[in-house]
Design a protein around this motif. Sequence first.
Motif, PDB file in Angstrom:
ATOM      1  N   VAL A 372     -27.767  55.315  36.579  1.00  0.00           N
ATOM      2  CA  VAL A 372     -29.132  55.524  36.108  1.00  0.00           C
ATOM      3  C   VAL A 372     -29.894  56.498  37.005  1.00  0.00           C
ATOM      4  CG1 VAL A 372     -30.074  53.503  37.323  1.00  0.00           C
ATOM      5  CG2 VAL A 372     -31.244  54.403  35.301  1.00  0.00           C
ATOM      6  N   ILE A 373     -29.643  56.415  38.306  1.00  0.00           N
ATOM      7  CA  ILE A 373     -30.315  57.342  39.227  1.00  0.00           C
ATOM      8  C   ILE A 373     -29.894  58.776  38.919  1.00  0.00           C
ATOM      9  CG2 ILE A 373     -30.417  58.114  41.628  1.00  0.00           C
ATOM     10  CD1 ILE A 373     -30.532  55.241  42.503  1.00  0.00           C
ATOM     11  N   GLY A 374     -28.599  58.964  38.660  1.00  0.00           N
ATOM     12  CA  GLY A 374     -28.112  60.300  38.344  1.00  0.00           C
ATOM     13  C   GLY A 374     -28.712  60.856  37.069  1.00  0.00           C
ATOM     14  N   ARG A 375     -28.863  59.996  36.057  1.00  0.00           N
ATOM     15  CA  ARG A 375     -29.425  60.474  34.789  1.00  0.00           C
ATOM     16  C   ARG A 375     -30.903  60.836  34.942  1.00  0.00           C
ATOM     17  NH1 ARG A 375     -25.457  56.992  32.987  1.00  0.00           N
ATOM     18  NH2 ARG A 375     -26.727  55.100  33.027  1.00  0.00           N
ATOM     19  N   ILE A 376     -31.633  60.048  35.744  1.00  0.00           N
ATOM     20  CA  ILE A 376     -33.031  60.397  36.021  1.00  0.00           C
ATOM     21  C   ILE A 376     -33.093  61.741  36.745  1.00  0.00           C
ATOM     22  CG2 ILE A 376     -35.068  59.783  37.392  1.00  0.00           C
ATOM     23  CD1 ILE A 376     -34.425  56.843  36.782  1.00  0.00           C
ATOM     24  N   GLY A 377     -32.235  61.904  37.754  1.00  0.00           N
ATOM     25  CA  GLY A 377     -32.215  63.155  38.504  1.00  0.00           C
ATOM     26  C   GLY A 377     -31.865  64.342  37.633  1.00  0.00           C
ATOM     27  N   SER A 378     -30.905  64.165  36.717  1.00  0.00           N
ATOM     28  CA  SER A 378     -30.511  65.255  35.828  1.00  0.00           C
ATOM     29  C   SER A 378     -31.645  65.643  34.889  1.00  0.00           C
ATOM     30  CB  SER A 378     -29.278  64.843  35.015  1.00  0.00           C
ATOM     31  OG  SER A 378     -28.162  64.664  35.860  1.00  0.00           O
ATOM     32  N   CYS A 379     -32.364  64.649  34.398  1.00  0.00           N
ATOM     33  CA  CYS A 379     -33.479  64.929  33.491  1.00  0.00           C
ATOM     34  C   CYS A 379     -34.563  65.732  34.202  1.00  0.00           C
ATOM     35  CB  CYS A 379     -34.042  63.618  32.943  1.00  0.00           C
ATOM     36  SG  CYS A 379     -35.205  63.856  31.591  1.00  0.00           S
ATOM     37  N   PHE A 380     -34.873  65.368  35.444  1.00  0.00           N
ATOM     38  CA  PHE A 380     -35.831  66.155  36.219  1.00  0.00           C
ATOM     39  C   PHE A 380     -35.292  67.564  36.445  1.00  0.00           C
ATOM     40  CE2 PHE A 380     -37.905  62.171  38.028  1.00  0.00           C
ATOM     41  CZ  PHE A 380     -39.146  62.446  37.495  1.00  0.00           C
ATOM     42  N   GLY A 381     -34.019  67.674  36.817  1.00  0.00           N
ATOM     43  CA  GLY A 381     -33.434  68.978  37.105  1.00  0.00           C
ATOM     44  C   GLY A 381     -33.427  69.898  35.900  1.00  0.00           C
ATOM     45  N   ASP A 382     -33.201  69.345  34.708  1.00  0.00           N
ATOM     46  CA  ASP A 382     -33.194  70.161  33.491  1.00  0.00           C
ATOM     47  C   ASP A 382     -34.544  70.815  33.235  1.00  0.00           C
ATOM     48  OD1 ASP A 382     -30.572  69.478  33.074  1.00  0.00           O
ATOM     49  OD2 ASP A 382     -30.995  67.908  31.589  1.00  0.00           O
ATOM     50  N   ARG A 383     -35.588  70.250  33.819  1.00  0.00           N
ATOM     51  CA  ARG A 383     -36.945  70.802  33.630  1.00  0.00           C
ATOM     52  C   ARG A 383     -37.481  71.449  34.908  1.00  0.00           C
ATOM     53  NH1 ARG A 383     -35.335  67.277  30.489  1.00  0.00           N
ATOM     54  NH2 ARG A 383     -35.994  67.135  28.306  1.00  0.00           N
ATOM     55  N   ASP A 384     -36.533  71.810  35.779  1.00  0.00           N
ATOM     56  CA  ASP A 384     -36.865  72.509  37.036  1.00  0.00           C
ATOM     57  C   ASP A 384     -37.797  71.716  37.930  1.00  0.00           C
ATOM     58  OD1 ASP A 384     -35.278  74.742  36.411  1.00  0.00           O
ATOM     59  OD2 ASP A 384     -36.900  75.624  35.205  1.00  0.00           O
ATOM     60  N   VAL A 385     -37.692  70.385  37.869  1.00  0.00           N
ATOM     61  CA  VAL A 385     -38.457  69.529  38.777  1.00  0.00           C
ATOM     62  C   VAL A 385     -37.540  69.157  39.936  1.00  0.00           C
ATOM     63  CG1 VAL A 385     -39.672  67.349  39.070  1.00  0.00           C
ATOM     64  CG2 VAL A 385     -39.905  68.626  36.929  1.00  0.00           C
ATOM     65  N   SER A 386     -37.808  69.713  41.109  1.00  0.00           N
ATOM     66  CA  SER A 386     -36.986  69.462  42.290  1.00  0.00           C
ATOM     67  C   SER A 386     -37.391  68.142  42.938  1.00  0.00           C
ATOM     68  CB  SER A 386     -37.156  70.614  43.286  1.00  0.00           C
ATOM     69  OG  SER A 386     -36.431  70.363  44.464  1.00  0.00           O
ATOM     70  N   ILE A 387     -36.391  67.336  43.297  1.00  0.00           N
ATOM     71  CA  ILE A 387     -36.645  66.007  43.846  1.00  0.00           C
ATOM     72  C   ILE A 387     -36.516  66.025  45.361  1.00  0.00           C
ATOM     73  CG2 ILE A 387     -35.781  63.635  43.947  1.00  0.00           C
ATOM     74  CD1 ILE A 387     -34.911  63.929  41.047  1.00  0.00           C
ATOM     75  N   GLN A 388     -37.550  65.491  46.030  1.00  0.00           N
ATOM     76  CA  GLN A 388     -37.498  65.340  47.490  1.00  0.00           C
ATOM     77  C   GLN A 388     -36.713  64.096  47.873  1.00  0.00           C
ATOM     78  OE1 GLN A 388     -41.148  65.894  49.895  1.00  0.00           O
ATOM     79  NE2 GLN A 388     -40.756  63.858  50.744  1.00  0.00           N
ATOM     80  N   SER A 389     -36.972  62.976  47.162  1.00  0.00           N
ATOM     81  CA  SER A 389     -36.235  61.744  47.439  1.00  0.00           C
ATOM     82  C   SER A 389     -36.218  60.872  46.197  1.00  0.00           C
ATOM     83  CB  SER A 389     -36.858  60.973  48.611  1.00  0.00           C
ATOM     84  OG  SER A 389     -38.149  60.498  48.278  1.00  0.00           O
ATOM     85  N   ILE A 390     -35.154  60.083  46.064  1.00  0.00           N
ATOM     86  CA  ILE A 390     -35.054  59.113  44.978  1.00  0.00           C
ATOM     87  C   ILE A 390     -34.406  57.863  45.562  1.00  0.00           C
ATOM     88  CG2 ILE A 390     -32.910  60.187  44.157  1.00  0.00           C
ATOM     89  CD1 ILE A 390     -33.790  59.299  41.292  1.00  0.00           C
ATOM     90  N   VAL A 391     -35.113  56.733  45.463  1.00  0.00           N
ATOM     91  CA  VAL A 391     -34.706  55.503  46.146  1.00  0.00           C
ATOM     92  C   VAL A 391     -34.780  54.337  45.169  1.00  0.00           C
ATOM     93  CG1 VAL A 391     -35.153  53.972  48.119  1.00  0.00           C
ATOM     94  CG2 VAL A 391     -35.673  56.417  48.296  1.00  0.00           C
ATOM     95  N   GLN A 392     -33.799  53.450  45.261  1.00  0.00           N
ATOM     96  CA  GLN A 392     -33.816  52.247  44.432  1.00  0.00           C
ATOM     97  C   GLN A 392     -34.294  51.067  45.271  1.00  0.00           C
ATOM     98  OE1 GLN A 392     -30.617  51.391  41.509  1.00  0.00           O
ATOM     99  NE2 GLN A 392     -30.265  49.519  42.694  1.00  0.00           N
ATOM    100  N   PHE A 393     -35.233  50.294  44.699  1.00  0.00           N
ATOM    101  CA  PHE A 393     -35.765  49.092  45.335  1.00  0.00           C
ATOM    102  C   PHE A 393     -35.543  47.885  44.428  1.00  0.00           C
ATOM    103  CE2 PHE A 393     -38.377  52.450  47.246  1.00  0.00           C
ATOM    104  CZ  PHE A 393     -38.378  52.090  48.583  1.00  0.00           C
ATOM    105  N   ARG A 394     -35.464  46.701  45.033  1.00  0.00           N
ATOM    106  CA  ARG A 394     -35.500  45.413  44.328  1.00  0.00           C
ATOM    107  C   ARG A 394     -34.463  45.306  43.205  1.00  0.00           C
ATOM    108  NH1 ARG A 394     -40.395  42.651  45.579  1.00  0.00           N
ATOM    109  NH2 ARG A 394     -41.913  43.990  46.628  1.00  0.00           N
ATOM    110  N   ALA A 395     -33.242  45.726  43.435  1.00  0.00           N
ATOM    111  CA  ALA A 395     -32.208  45.596  42.417  1.00  0.00           C
ATOM    112  C   ALA A 395     -31.757  44.145  42.298  1.00  0.00           C
ATOM    113  CB  ALA A 395     -31.014  46.487  42.769  1.00  0.00           C
ATOM    114  N   ASN A 396     -31.751  43.597  41.072  1.00  0.00           N
ATOM    115  CA  ASN A 396     -31.270  42.238  40.805  1.00  0.00           C
ATOM    116  C   ASN A 396     -30.926  42.133  39.327  1.00  0.00           C
ATOM    117  OD1 ASN A 396     -33.776  41.730  39.415  1.00  0.00           O
ATOM    118  ND2 ASN A 396     -34.737  41.344  41.420  1.00  0.00           N
ATOM    119  N   GLU A 397     -30.633  40.911  38.892  1.00  0.00           N
ATOM    120  CA  GLU A 397     -30.237  40.716  37.504  1.00  0.00           C
ATOM    121  C   GLU A 397     -31.309  41.164  36.519  1.00  0.00           C
ATOM    122  OE1 GLU A 397     -30.297  38.418  39.820  1.00  0.00           O
ATOM    123  OE2 GLU A 397     -28.177  38.049  40.259  1.00  0.00           O
ATOM    124  N   ALA A 398     -32.565  41.050  36.942  1.00  0.00           N
ATOM    125  CA  ALA A 398     -33.668  41.408  36.050  1.00  0.00           C
ATOM    126  C   ALA A 398     -33.863  42.912  35.941  1.00  0.00           C
ATOM    127  CB  ALA A 398     -34.960  40.747  36.534  1.00  0.00           C
ATOM    128  N   GLY A 399     -33.212  43.672  36.801  1.00  0.00           N
ATOM    129  CA  GLY A 399     -33.365  45.116  36.763  1.00  0.00           C
ATOM    130  C   GLY A 399     -33.635  45.682  38.141  1.00  0.00           C
TER     131      GLY A 399
END
Length: 437
Positions: A372-399
Amino acid sequence: MGSRIGVGLLGLGTVGGGVASILLSPDERHPLVADLDLVRVAVRDLDRPRPVDLSADQLTKDPEAVVNDPSVDVVVEVIGGIEPARSLILKAISNGKSVVTANKAVIARHGREIADAAAAAGVYVLIEAAVGGGIPIIEPLKQSLGGNRINRVSGIINGTTNYILTRMATEGVAYDDVIAEAQRLGYAEADPAADVDGLDAADKIAILAALAFGGAIDRSGVPTEGISSLQGRDVEYASQLGYGVKLLAVAERMTDQGATDVLPLSLRVQPTLVPTDHPLAGVNGVNNAILVEGDPIGRVMFYGPGAGAGPTASAVVADILNIAGVRHASEAAGRLDPLLAADSWRQCKLVDPGDVRQKHYVRFHTSDTPGVIGRIGSCFGDRDVSIQSIVQFRANEAGAEIVVITHDVTQKQMDDALKEIQSMPEISGMAAHLGCL
């Protein structure tokens, strides 16, 4: 000293009481204070207890009696709001009286009308107390920094929201609990909307921008977002990523708009992530700070108490003394002091908010699925939005929660990318979207 100067006061609340107290106790102050006579004071209730000792002859329930009194030379307006303040200011000007006001709402919306009337009447309208409380920022922008090419003015110019955000950051207190405490302490009004929705800060940045860049600002065109929907976890995540969260008001010169006779500007008020090493990051509690960036001065910051009886009254009396100090010289010369008079010297326009570039902080609710992180990053990249950082928090069964900080990008690019990302099946919602320095 010179001749006596009669002062008429509209309002005897927190600020008005502070002004009256200074005028009635001139010992150990600047000698000109002793030349100021508090002639008339308009109040709502003649029987209410007063913070200062005034005679029955000085008090009136009729504000028109103050602005029409021939013995009043300077009218001080501290009643707030749009009307009747605007009409009273214009009436005082038409009567040949200079005006000192702390009213950011009326100046932000009707400043051009008031300035034109003052110029036609040959009187002053001074507004130091309208922005920043006791912080001297209006006169420095008009005078001390006048030789600079101002590029950016940004700041924390609402003490109520800064108090709330400071408590949320340092103590982890929930927004609703902090706002209730701020109301008990008198930092927030019973209806705090003007503060927490960013309206007060928008008034102030419109005034600062007009002075810094030399032209009238359309207050209605200032994009404004407050802190009422800000969640504590965004303050927490920001801290983990090396930022604090502040409600920033920003006005900046746009350099990518091509040649034009009208100066293009971007103004905005929004919750913003501020790096911990930035000068504004350490401004806490009810304090305010304004950062001015220009050429050749570089960066200069004005810091101090942004509200309250003492600081605001200090600024009001400073304006009265400015008028007193130049009055005789101006009369002798037959014209106003150009550094004190309100004057625009060019046209300014607000650019399309979609063209404004800045960094962004976004928090998404997602399913905790591989890629999911990769797909979010790709979507930003397709629109020339450069990402400084992308971090996942609070991962559990609920999401999971995924936080993205971008590099500088236009608002249009960001909006296009966010629209596409929110249509992805793995994304259950965008929980937060803030600015970022």
